[in-house]
Every structure is written in C-alpha cells, then in structure tokens.
Motif scaffolding. Structure first.
Motif, PDB file in Angstrom:
ATOM      1  N   ASP A  19       8.129  -4.111  -2.888  1.00 40.06           N
ATOM      2  CA  ASP A  19       8.209  -3.036  -1.884  1.00 40.06           C
ATOM      3  C   ASP A  19       8.055  -1.639  -2.495  1.00 40.06           C
ATOM      4  OD1 ASP A  19       8.613  -4.846   0.207  1.00 40.06           O
ATOM      5  OD2 ASP A  19      10.784  -4.851  -0.111  1.00 40.06           O
ATOM      6  N   LYS A  48      10.157   0.026   4.456  1.00 42.83           N
ATOM      7  CA  LYS A  48      10.371  -1.350   3.988  1.00 42.83           C
ATOM      8  C   LYS A  48      10.851  -1.335   2.536  1.00 42.83           C
ATOM      9  CE  LYS A  48       8.203  -5.799   3.573  1.00 42.83           C
ATOM     10  NZ  LYS A  48       7.010  -6.500   3.201  1.00 42.83           N
ATOM     11  N   GLY A  49      11.941  -2.052   2.294  1.00 41.22           N
ATOM     12  CA  GLY A  49      12.462  -2.198   0.949  1.00 41.22           C
ATOM     13  C   GLY A  49      13.642  -1.304   0.627  1.00 41.22           C
TER      14      GLY A  49
END
Length: 146
Positions: A76, A126-127
């Motif tokens: 990510d 995201k991540g």
C-alpha cells in the motif's frame, strides 16, 4: 560549486526576487558572471525553485499540525505516496525511521478542517492503519532551506 556560488545562493535565499544586479553587488562579481553562475546552478538542479514565504495568519491558515502515519502493508506504500502528495494542505511528507512510517506537516484553517482532513482524507487512503496528530502552538523557527 565554490564559495561564490554559496554566497549567491545565500543572497537568493534571503530574497529570491533579487535582481542579478543586486546579487552582483553583494557578491562582488560582474552581472554577466552572476547570471552565468545562477544559470549553471539551475541547470545542475542545485537551485530547484524560486518561491515565497506566506504569512499563514494573514491568509487564515492558522493551524499547523504534524501527523505521524503508519501504513499497514508494504504493497500500500505506493498508493499512499501518490495520494498524499496531491493534497494542498500537506506541506511536507517525510518517510521516517522509528515507530511511524511517515511524518506529514499539514496546514489547515482550523480544528474542523484538521478533523476533516484526518477523518475523511487521510484515513480513507488505502493502507493507512494508524496516525498520531500533534498541533503546533507556535513556531519559533522555520526555514525553507539550510
């Protein structure tokens, strides 16, 4: 790069709008020689950009915060890097060693704007698994360059 180049850089750091003539007087070198040295410093990417320093209070961006960020998975990281640099409120993003993966320097209008950035922007990337926000009460020293 020599001591004259360093002097030229220091003059431009004080005021990037200094004319070649003004720089010439300050470093005791001819105008054409200064112009040529500046051109070479730009071509070598030693001088990357000419910029200004804005008084944040006068443009209603009064809240400066530092946000530590952890990324959950290695896969990510690229998406985080591509995403985070797109936000104008993020002044700086540093990959750091230690407990956290990244350190952001963020400038926003107020606490509501900071809350929105953290809750609806940062944590939606995201991540992003963890963040820790520190609000600056005042800034005693802040230089753009060394």
């Amino acid at each position: 790069m020599d001591t004259i180049d360093l002097k030229i850089i220091n003059v431009l750091k004080e005021n990037s709008r200094s004319t070649t003539s003004e720089v010439s007087k300050r470093v005791n070198l001819s105008i054409p020689a200064v112009a040529e040295r500046i051109r070479k410093l730009e071509e070598a990417k030693i001088i990357e950009k000419y910029t200004i320093k804005v008084n944040r209070d006068k443009i209603n961006f009064k809240l400066l915060a530092f946000i530590f960020v952890n990324i959950d998975k290695t896969e990510d990281i690229d998406e985080f890097r591509k995403s985070i640099v797109q936000y104008s409120s993020v002044l700086e993003c540093h990959h750091v060693a230690g407990e956290y993966d990244y350190l952001l320097k963020v400038l926003v209008e107020d606490t509501k704007s900071l809350e929105d950035f953290v809750s609806y922007t940062l944590k939606k990337i995201k991540g992003v698994s963890k963040s820790n926000t520190i609000i600056a009460l005042s800034s005693l020293k802040e230089n753009i360059n060394i």
